[in-house]
Design a protein around this motif. Structure first.
Motif, PDB file in Angstrom:
ATOM      1  N   ALA A 109      38.259  11.087 -18.812  1.00 34.49           N
ATOM      2  CA  ALA A 109      37.811  10.140 -17.790  1.00 34.49           C
ATOM      3  C   ALA A 109      38.067  10.598 -16.367  1.00 34.49           C
ATOM      4  O   ALA A 109      38.070   9.778 -15.444  1.00 34.49           O
ATOM      5  CB  ALA A 109      38.477   8.787 -18.035  1.00 34.49           C
ATOM      6  N   ILE A 110      38.290  11.890 -16.159  1.00 29.02           N
ATOM      7  CA  ILE A 110      38.534  12.395 -14.805  1.00 29.02           C
ATOM      8  C   ILE A 110      38.100  13.855 -14.699  1.00 29.02           C
ATOM      9  O   ILE A 110      38.174  14.603 -15.672  1.00 29.02           O
ATOM     10  CB  ILE A 110      40.038  12.263 -14.441  1.00 29.02           C
ATOM     11  N   ARG A 111      37.601  14.221 -13.506  1.00 23.91           N
ATOM     12  CA  ARG A 111      37.333  15.621 -13.181  1.00 23.91           C
ATOM     13  C   ARG A 111      37.978  15.923 -11.840  1.00 23.91           C
ATOM     14  O   ARG A 111      38.094  15.030 -10.991  1.00 23.91           O
ATOM     15  CB  ARG A 111      35.828  15.895 -13.092  1.00 23.91           C
ATOM     16  N   ALA A 112      38.394  17.163 -11.667  1.00 22.40           N
ATOM     17  CA  ALA A 112      39.009  17.579 -10.399  1.00 22.40           C
ATOM     18  C   ALA A 112      38.325  18.845  -9.909  1.00 22.40           C
ATOM     19  O   ALA A 112      37.896  19.681 -10.707  1.00 22.40           O
ATOM     20  CB  ALA A 112      40.509  17.822 -10.588  1.00 22.40           C
ATOM     21  N   GLY A 113      38.232  18.954  -8.611  1.00 24.64           N
ATOM     22  CA  GLY A 113      37.600  20.137  -8.029  1.00 24.64           C
ATOM     23  C   GLY A 113      38.142  20.419  -6.639  1.00 24.64           C
ATOM     24  O   GLY A 113      38.671  19.520  -5.970  1.00 24.64           O
ATOM     25  N   VAL A 114      38.010  21.652  -6.195  1.00 21.24           N
ATOM     26  CA  VAL A 114      38.411  22.028  -4.840  1.00 21.24           C
ATOM     27  C   VAL A 114      37.208  22.651  -4.142  1.00 21.24           C
ATOM     28  O   VAL A 114      36.480  23.450  -4.721  1.00 21.24           O
ATOM     29  CB  VAL A 114      39.634  22.985  -4.854  1.00 21.24           C
ATOM     30  N   GLY A 115      36.991  22.231  -2.904  1.00 22.26           N
ATOM     31  CA  GLY A 115      35.867  22.753  -2.130  1.00 22.26           C
ATOM     32  C   GLY A 115      36.054  22.410  -0.668  1.00 22.26           C
ATOM     33  O   GLY A 115      37.182  22.186  -0.218  1.00 22.26           O
ATOM     34  N   LYS A 116      34.959  22.335   0.064  1.00 24.45           N
ATOM     35  CA  LYS A 116      35.040  22.015   1.498  1.00 24.45           C
ATOM     36  C   LYS A 116      34.250  20.748   1.809  1.00 24.45           C
ATOM     37  O   LYS A 116      33.202  20.495   1.195  1.00 24.45           O
ATOM     38  CB  LYS A 116      34.500  23.174   2.332  1.00 24.45           C
ATOM     39  N   ILE A 117      34.795  19.955   2.739  1.00 30.67           N
ATOM     40  CA  ILE A 117      34.094  18.772   3.233  1.00 30.67           C
ATOM     41  C   ILE A 117      34.084  18.865   4.757  1.00 30.67           C
ATOM     42  O   ILE A 117      35.146  18.953   5.381  1.00 30.67           O
ATOM     43  CB  ILE A 117      34.767  17.473   2.719  1.00 30.67           C
ATOM     44  N   GLU A 118      32.894  18.943   5.333  1.00 29.87           N
ATOM     45  CA  GLU A 118      32.757  19.168   6.776  1.00 29.87           C
ATOM     46  C   GLU A 118      33.538  20.416   7.215  1.00 29.87           C
ATOM     47  O   GLU A 118      34.180  20.443   8.269  1.00 29.87           O
ATOM     48  CB  GLU A 118      33.241  17.939   7.565  1.00 29.87           C
ATOM     49  N   GLY A 119      33.537  21.437   6.350  1.00 35.97           N
ATOM     50  CA  GLY A 119      34.195  22.698   6.665  1.00 35.97           C
ATOM     51  C   GLY A 119      35.699  22.715   6.428  1.00 35.97           C
ATOM     52  O   GLY A 119      36.354  23.746   6.629  1.00 35.97           O
ATOM     53  N   GLY A 137      44.600   7.749 -19.492  1.00 35.33           N
ATOM     54  CA  GLY A 137      45.389   8.282 -20.594  1.00 35.33           C
ATOM     55  C   GLY A 137      46.223   9.458 -20.115  1.00 35.33           C
ATOM     56  O   GLY A 137      46.304   9.732 -18.909  1.00 35.33           O
ATOM     57  N   SER A 138      46.807  10.172 -21.049  1.00 33.11           N
ATOM     58  CA  SER A 138      47.696  11.284 -20.679  1.00 33.11           C
ATOM     59  C   SER A 138      46.947  12.416 -19.975  1.00 33.11           C
ATOM     60  O   SER A 138      47.504  13.081 -19.101  1.00 33.11           O
ATOM     61  CB  SER A 138      48.424  11.813 -21.917  1.00 33.11           C
ATOM     62  N   VAL A 139      45.679  12.644 -20.329  1.00 28.75           N
ATOM     63  CA  VAL A 139      44.893  13.697 -19.659  1.00 28.75           C
ATOM     64  C   VAL A 139      44.637  13.335 -18.196  1.00 28.75           C
ATOM     65  O   VAL A 139      44.736  14.187 -17.310  1.00 28.75           O
ATOM     66  CB  VAL A 139      43.562  13.957 -20.399  1.00 28.75           C
ATOM     67  N   VAL A 140      44.335  12.056 -17.941  1.00 29.55           N
ATOM     68  CA  VAL A 140      44.113  11.614 -16.557  1.00 29.55           C
ATOM     69  C   VAL A 140      45.367  11.850 -15.723  1.00 29.55           C
ATOM     70  O   VAL A 140      45.317  12.429 -14.635  1.00 29.55           O
ATOM     71  CB  VAL A 140      43.706  10.113 -16.520  1.00 29.55           C
ATOM     72  N   GLY A 141      46.520  11.428 -16.260  1.00 28.90           N
ATOM     73  CA  GLY A 141      47.780  11.625 -15.541  1.00 28.90           C
ATOM     74  C   GLY A 141      48.103  13.095 -15.322  1.00 28.90           C
ATOM     75  O   GLY A 141      48.538  13.495 -14.231  1.00 28.90           O
ATOM     76  N   GLU A 142      47.874  13.907 -16.361  1.00 26.00           N
ATOM     77  CA  GLU A 142      48.189  15.342 -16.268  1.00 26.00           C
ATOM     78  C   GLU A 142      47.278  16.038 -15.262  1.00 26.00           C
ATOM     79  O   GLU A 142      47.720  16.882 -14.474  1.00 26.00           O
ATOM     80  CB  GLU A 142      48.047  15.983 -17.648  1.00 26.00           C
ATOM     81  N   LYS A 143      46.004  15.671 -15.258  1.00 27.59           N
ATOM     82  CA  LYS A 143      45.068  16.328 -14.342  1.00 27.59           C
ATOM     83  C   LYS A 143      45.361  15.941 -12.888  1.00 27.59           C
ATOM     84  O   LYS A 143      45.262  16.782 -11.987  1.00 27.59           O
ATOM     85  CB  LYS A 143      43.628  15.974 -14.729  1.00 27.59           C
ATOM     86  N   ILE A 144      45.759  14.695 -12.670  1.00 27.30           N
ATOM     87  CA  ILE A 144      46.145  14.272 -11.319  1.00 27.30           C
ATOM     88  C   ILE A 144      47.402  15.035 -10.888  1.00 27.30           C
ATOM     89  O   ILE A 144      47.480  15.547  -9.770  1.00 27.30           O
ATOM     90  CB  ILE A 144      46.382  12.743 -11.264  1.00 27.30           C
ATOM     91  N   ALA A 145      48.380  15.120 -11.809  1.00 27.38           N
ATOM     92  CA  ALA A 145      49.637  15.822 -11.503  1.00 27.38           C
ATOM     93  C   ALA A 145      49.373  17.290 -11.158  1.00 27.38           C
ATOM     94  O   ALA A 145      49.924  17.820 -10.179  1.00 27.38           O
ATOM     95  CB  ALA A 145      50.592  15.708 -12.694  1.00 27.38           C
ATOM     96  N   ARG A 146      48.521  17.949 -11.936  1.00 24.63           N
ATOM     97  CA  ARG A 146      48.218  19.364 -11.678  1.00 24.63           C
ATOM     98  C   ARG A 146      47.424  19.541 -10.379  1.00 24.63           C
ATOM     99  O   ARG A 146      47.602  20.530  -9.661  1.00 24.63           O
ATOM    100  CB  ARG A 146      47.443  19.958 -12.856  1.00 24.63           C
ATOM    101  N   SER A 147      46.545  18.583 -10.090  1.00 25.54           N
ATOM    102  CA  SER A 147      45.776  18.639  -8.837  1.00 25.54           C
ATOM    103  C   SER A 147      46.710  18.511  -7.637  1.00 25.54           C
ATOM    104  O   SER A 147      46.532  19.190  -6.616  1.00 25.54           O
ATOM    105  CB  SER A 147      44.725  17.520  -8.803  1.00 25.54           C
ATOM    106  N   ILE A 148      47.717  17.631  -7.763  1.00 27.97           N
ATOM    107  CA  ILE A 148      48.698  17.466  -6.690  1.00 27.97           C
ATOM    108  C   ILE A 148      49.506  18.749  -6.521  1.00 27.97           C
ATOM    109  O   ILE A 148      49.759  19.203  -5.387  1.00 27.97           O
ATOM    110  CB  ILE A 148      49.616  16.256  -6.980  1.00 27.97           C
ATOM    111  N   ASP A 149      49.908  19.361  -7.635  1.00 25.66           N
ATOM    112  CA  ASP A 149      50.631  20.649  -7.573  1.00 25.66           C
ATOM    113  C   ASP A 149      49.794  21.705  -6.846  1.00 25.66           C
ATOM    114  O   ASP A 149      50.310  22.483  -6.045  1.00 25.66           O
ATOM    115  CB  ASP A 149      50.962  21.144  -8.990  1.00 25.66           C
ATOM    116  N   TYR A 150      48.486  21.720  -7.142  1.00 26.31           N
ATOM    117  CA  TYR A 150      47.574  22.675  -6.486  1.00 26.31           C
ATOM    118  C   TYR A 150      47.536  22.398  -4.976  1.00 26.31           C
ATOM    119  O   TYR A 150      47.582  23.322  -4.157  1.00 26.31           O
ATOM    120  CB  TYR A 150      46.182  22.549  -7.098  1.00 26.31           C
ATOM    121  N   SER A 151      47.462  21.105  -4.604  1.00 28.76           N
ATOM    122  CA  SER A 151      47.418  20.725  -3.183  1.00 28.76           C
ATOM    123  C   SER A 151      48.691  21.137  -2.459  1.00 28.76           C
ATOM    124  O   SER A 151      48.644  21.622  -1.325  1.00 28.76           O
ATOM    125  CB  SER A 151      47.222  19.206  -3.052  1.00 28.76           C
ATOM    126  N   ILE A 152      49.844  20.949  -3.128  1.00 23.15           N
ATOM    127  CA  ILE A 152      51.130  21.322  -2.516  1.00 23.15           C
ATOM    128  C   ILE A 152      51.210  22.841  -2.330  1.00 23.15           C
ATOM    129  O   ILE A 152      51.589  23.332  -1.261  1.00 23.15           O
ATOM    130  CB  ILE A 152      52.310  20.816  -3.381  1.00 23.15           C
TER     131      ILE A 152
END
Length: 281
Positions: A109-119, A137-152
């Motif tokens: 129930a979730i997708r994550a991506g990295v790109g540019k918005i207005e450059g 579910g656990s996949v949603v939580g894990e994907k959010i957690a990993r996305s946050i790790d990527y952002s940090i």
């Protein structure tokens, strides 16, 4: 007797020669019920051009609206749910997952991506209501957690687009644990001084509202979105009183101080881009 009897055939096209409009060419606004041409709807960011109603869309459409030229790299695409409880209601949970994957083309129930918005670089995690009601579910939580790790790690702002009916009952306590897990990860994001934007869309309810959806540095919403914890019917039956008009709409929630502002989907990219530029500078 030509008045009463048709001498020439009216419709002369044979059944075999009749042409049907292709599927997916037209849509109907759930609010004003007017027909909407798919190409025009797409151009208008999936907002009805008659009544400005924001149609429910998924991660594919949000990525298309927000990322520059719809160019992004998907993060952690192959995470799928297990079945730790061997849950079975009227069908096994594993079957329900496979059925939803086949129907939606999504892994969860979730997708994550990295790109540019207005450059500006941005990580987006977006929920999909079409996949078991966008349940967490656990996949949603894990994907959010990993996305946050990527952002940090990369010092890239994080945008969370919530659209969910709440925790996934088939995973019970495993699902509820994601509330604490994501909240703890967002605390680390805050300590790293990386901006977090929470976008609440229709509907955002249950455990999602009670955790990451309301923890943004700025909390924003689309017009007319349903935002709440329990449903209005449950609240009404509990307190035995009629609820105020517009209860649990984004406008009501804004009025009571839980949102920073409401933004039209057509202006969202420009507003988010301006905010990120301001935070980066």
């Amino acid at each position: 007797m030509a008045w009463f009897k048709r001498e020439k055939k009216g419709i002369i096209t044979t059944t075999e020669e009749k042409k049907e409009a292709p599927d997916g060419l037209w849509n109907k606004c759930p609010n004003c019920k007017k027909p909407l041409h798919q190409a025009e709807l797409q151009e208008n960011k999936y907002v009805c051009h008659y009544c400005d109603y924001h149609l429910r869309v998924g991660s594919k459409e949000y990525f298309e609206v927000l990322f520059d030229n719809n160019e992004f790299k998907e993060l952690f695409p192959n995470l799928t749910s297990g079945d730790p409880l061997n849950f079975n209601d009227n069908k096994p949970y594993t079957d329900r997952i496979k059925e939803s994957q086949a129907k939606t083309g999504l892994k969860d129930a979730i997708r994550a991506g990295v790109g540019k918005i207005e450059g500006q670089d941005l990580v987006i995690a977006c929920m999909d209501f079409a996949f078991i009601g966008g349940s967490m579910g656990s996949v949603v939580g894990e994907k959010i957690a990993r996305s946050i790790d990527y952002s940090i790690k990369h010092k890239v702002p994080f945008l969370m687009i919530s659209k969910s009916g709440g925790a996934r009952m088939m995973e019970a306590a495993f699902s509820l644990m994601q509330m604490a897990k994501t909240s703890a990860k967002l605390a680390l994001l805050g300590q790293a001084k990386v901006p977090y934007i929470s976008l609440l869309t229709d509907p955002t309810t249950g455990g999602v509202t009670a955790s990451y959806a309301m923890l943004g540095d700025i909390n924003i919403a689309e017009p007319g979105a349903l935002i709440g914890f329990a449903g209005p019917r449950v609240i009404k039956e509990t307190i035995k009183k009629d609820l105020p008009k517009g209860f649990q709409t984004s406008e009501f929630v804004l009025e009571h101080g839980f949102l920073d502002f409401i933004v039209d989907r057509r202006a969202m990219k420009a507003k988010l881009g301006a905010f990120i530029k301001m935070m980066n500078n």
